[in-house]
Design an enzyme around this catalytic site. Structure first.
Site, PDB file in Angstrom:
ATOM      1  N   TRP A   1       1.030  -0.970  -0.199  1.00 60.43           N
ATOM      2  CA  TRP A   1      -0.556   0.010  -0.052  1.00 60.43           C
ATOM      3  C   TRP A   1       0.197   0.818   0.151  1.00 60.43           C
ATOM      4  O   TRP A   1       0.182   1.967  -0.563  1.00 60.43           O
ATOM      5  CB  TRP A   1      -1.355   0.185   1.139  1.00 60.43           C
ATOM      6  CG  TRP A   1      -0.299  -0.155   2.954  1.00 60.43           C
ATOM      7  CD1 TRP A   1      -0.119  -1.611   3.293  1.00 60.43           C
ATOM      8  CD2 TRP A   1       0.696   0.322   3.424  1.00 60.43           C
ATOM      9  NE1 TRP A   1       0.725  -1.912   4.309  1.00 60.43           N
ATOM     10  CE2 TRP A   1       1.024  -0.062   4.600  1.00 60.43           C
ATOM     11  CE3 TRP A   1       0.655   1.673   3.228  1.00 60.43           C
ATOM     12  CZ2 TRP A   1       2.287   0.533   5.120  1.00 60.43           C
ATOM     13  CZ3 TRP A   1       1.946   2.428   4.266  1.00 60.43           C
ATOM     14  CH2 TRP A   1       1.963   1.715   5.280  1.00 60.43           C
TER      15      TRP A   1
ATOM     16  N   ALA B   8      -2.454  -4.519  -1.596  1.00 56.50           N
ATOM     17  CA  ALA B   8      -2.765  -4.422  -0.666  1.00 56.50           C
ATOM     18  C   ALA B   8      -4.199  -3.923   0.122  1.00 56.50           C
ATOM     19  O   ALA B   8      -5.242  -3.354  -1.345  1.00 56.50           O
ATOM     20  CB  ALA B   8      -2.264  -3.834  -0.009  1.00 56.50           C
ATOM     21  N   SER B   9      -5.065  -4.414   0.524  1.00 57.99           N
ATOM     22  CA  SER B   9      -6.645  -4.844   1.248  1.00 57.99           C
ATOM     23  C   SER B   9      -6.619  -3.388   1.370  1.00 57.99           C
ATOM     24  O   SER B   9      -8.154  -2.818   1.375  1.00 57.99           O
ATOM     25  CB  SER B   9      -7.179  -5.220   1.970  1.00 57.99           C
ATOM     26  OG  SER B   9      -5.835  -5.897   3.208  1.00 57.99           O
TER      27      SER B   9
ATOM     28  N   GLU C 124      11.245  -8.641  -3.294  1.00 57.01           N
ATOM     29  CA  GLU C 124      11.237  -7.036  -2.255  1.00 57.01           C
ATOM     30  C   GLU C 124      10.507  -6.802  -1.129  1.00 57.01           C
ATOM     31  O   GLU C 124       9.934  -6.305  -1.400  1.00 57.01           O
ATOM     32  CB  GLU C 124      11.170  -6.012  -3.563  1.00 57.01           C
ATOM     33  CG  GLU C 124      11.816  -4.492  -3.637  1.00 57.01           C
ATOM     34  CD  GLU C 124      11.584  -3.830  -2.332  1.00 57.01           C
ATOM     35  OE1 GLU C 124      11.215  -3.505  -0.932  1.00 57.01           O
ATOM     36  OE2 GLU C 124      10.559  -2.752  -3.144  1.00 57.01           O
TER      37      GLU C 124
ATOM     38  N   CYS D  37      10.335   1.271   2.314  1.00 59.91           N
ATOM     39  CA  CYS D  37      11.393   0.187   2.414  1.00 59.91           C
ATOM     40  C   CYS D  37      12.751   0.636   2.154  1.00 59.91           C
ATOM     41  O   CYS D  37      13.465   0.439   2.717  1.00 59.91           O
ATOM     42  CB  CYS D  37      11.201  -1.128   1.591  1.00 59.91           C
ATOM     43  SG  CYS D  37       9.747  -1.529   1.243  1.00 59.91           S
TER      44      CYS D  37
ATOM     45  N   GLU E 123      13.333  -3.208  11.930  1.00 60.49           N
ATOM     46  CA  GLU E 123      12.493  -2.474  10.283  1.00 60.49           C
ATOM     47  C   GLU E 123      11.946  -1.819  11.607  1.00 60.49           C
ATOM     48  O   GLU E 123      10.836  -1.806  11.947  1.00 60.49           O
ATOM     49  CB  GLU E 123      12.200  -3.115   9.081  1.00 60.49           C
ATOM     50  CG  GLU E 123      11.668  -1.806   8.396  1.00 60.49           C
ATOM     51  CD  GLU E 123      10.855  -2.080   6.870  1.00 60.49           C
ATOM     52  OE1 GLU E 123      11.613  -1.464   5.979  1.00 60.49           O
ATOM     53  OE2 GLU E 123      10.412  -2.983   6.552  1.00 60.49           O
TER      54      GLU E 123
END
Length: 452
Positions: A128, A154-155, A226, A260, A357
């Site tokens: 998303w 993505a939902s 990824e 990311c 992360e």
């Protein structure tokens, strides 16, 4: 699946998920159109891809507002995302013929060539945080290679998911060449296993990547992953601190830190600590949360309240483990998924901020003794997506950058994805490459052809 505005929590739309017959219909349509699409001259595919770029640019504000409403990023960032999508379409329209041209192998007796042919239908499972860019950087090369494409998005960004299909439809692509599947995550495995699907790519979390890779491997189908990153931002003692801080703020806090390849671990040498921290704290403190559609806003909400709460737990645990809160480190009051722009100092091994992360507007400050120690710290992670080095000496920066265990390193520039450069990671950040020539070859049959 619901579309919710993360700035205020309001529900924008609710969509029904597909049942198995509807999924089967889409797979059948992809199978039927695969051969005529593959056989369409590459020049004609390129004309359609350029038209997709035109649609994106013509409806830029429409798509940008949709991105901002659905996942919360600043409107100017959303406009930039739409522009990048148009650019990647043009890039592959212009370069696909060169990338896919037969390669002669003169050392072999007779006429030996390497040719590149599409695999068939490729499934993309997308996140998303860049709801259009992540899809187009897959779709442009994959379609230009002659494959058909399916998208499981993505939902929480269903409107953006349907908008991508709209772009290709309105650009004139044949029906079924690109389809958005309105399916839940637990339906993905069966789609991968279906013999009408020939490969899968995923951008997303590490657990999702492991699950998709397992099913793809079981089905003997190629995959590209990824995944997450915890990118180091190494500031050497001779760095231009004004420039480094300017880019540090952008790299860490754009898209509310939900990237990311955002800088997440700021590794500072002794000679840079005081000057960097003074400038960085002032710049982060000046960020202004607010309506993401307004030009004066410089910090967006996070995409979902549960993600905000998860980030805050990481921050609280890191503080309990010894990290020092310098700024923020708490949710902001009011409706929506807001989190204060934050800095954690004295982050050391054993803290969650060091080992995990941090997918939100939190910067982790780590002290290093020298260049070698900075490299050691940078590589002391299970992730390996990107990294940057800041110094007035490019050769010194390159020497450090070459030692970083990651897929992309930048000296005196923040990590970015660019259609002209291969993009991807190592270790738990995934495998395979997107973009550049590598991106269009990810889902082709590299085939030997010899003539005697």
């Amino acid at each position: 699946m619901s579309s919710v505005n993360p700035a205020n929590g309001s529900v924008l739309n609710v969509f029904e998920t597909w049942d198995r017959p509807r999924i089967d219909k889409a797979l059948g349509q992809a199978e039927r159109v695969a051969r005529p699409w593959r056989d369409l001259p590459l020049a004609e595919r390129a004309d359609l891809m350029r038209q997709a770029a035109h649609v994106l640019r013509h409806r830029r504000d429409h798509f940008a507002h949709m991105i901002t409403q659905e996942m919360g990023k600043l409107l100017r960032e959303s406009r930039g995302e739409v522009d990048r999508c148009a650019t990647v379409c043009d890039y592959y329209a212009d370069h696909a013929a060169q990338f896919l041209a037969d390669e002669a192998v003169p050392e072999v007796e007779g006429d030996a060539r390497v040719i590149f042919q599409p695999l068939g239908t490729i499934l993309a499972v997308m996140p998303w945080n860049f709801p259009l860019w992540q899809v187009f950087r897959f779709a442009a090369p994959t379609l230009m290679a002659g494959n058909t494409a399916l998208l499981k998005h993505a939902s929480n960004v269903p409107r953006c998911a349907l908008a991508v299909e709209e772009v290709f439809r309105d650009a004139g692509f044949p029906a079924g060449v690109f389809q958005t599947l309105m399916i839940p995550s637990d339906a993905v495995a069966d789609v991968i296993r279906d013999p009408r699907v020939h490969g899968v790519t995923l951008t997303g979390s590490e657990p999702a990547g492991r699950a998709v890779a397992a099913v793809a491997g079981e089905s003997l189908k190629p995959s590209v992953l990824e995944l997450g990153g915890s990118d180091p931002f190494i500031v050497l003692d001779d760095a231009d601190l004004d420039r480094a801080v300017e880019q540090a703020v952008v790299s860490r806090y754009q898209n509310a830190g939900q990237s990311c390849i955002a800088a997440k671990r700021f590794i500072l040498l002794p000679g840079a600590v005081d000057g960097f921290m003074e400038r960085f704290k002032a710049a982060v403190k000046a960020l202004k949360p607010g309506d993401p559609t307004r030009e004066g806003t410089t910090l967006a909400p996070m995409a979902r309240a549960d993600l905000r709460d998860e980030l805050h737990q990481q921050v609280q645990d890191s503080i309990a483990e010894g990290a020092i809160p310098v700024l923020g480190c708490e949710p902001l009051p009011g409706k929506g998924a807001w989190y204060a722009p934050s800095i954690l100092d004295r982050v050391v091994p054993g803290t969650r901020a060091y080992n995990e992360e941090m997918f939100g507007p939190v910067a982790s400050i780590i002290r290093a003794e020298d260049d070698a120690d900075a490299v050691r710290i940078a590589n002391d992670t299970r992730f390996g997506l990107g990294g940057s080095v800041w110094t007035r000496d490019p050769e010194r920066g390159a020497a450090v950058a070459r030692q970083l265990a990651c897929g992309a390193t930048f000296v005196n520039a923040m990590v970015k994805s660019d259609p002209r450069l291969p993009f991807g990671g190592v270790k738990d950040s995934g495998y395979g490459r997107e973009l550049a020539r590598a991106g269009i070859l990810a889902f082709v049959n590299t085939k030997t052809l010899t003539l005697r």
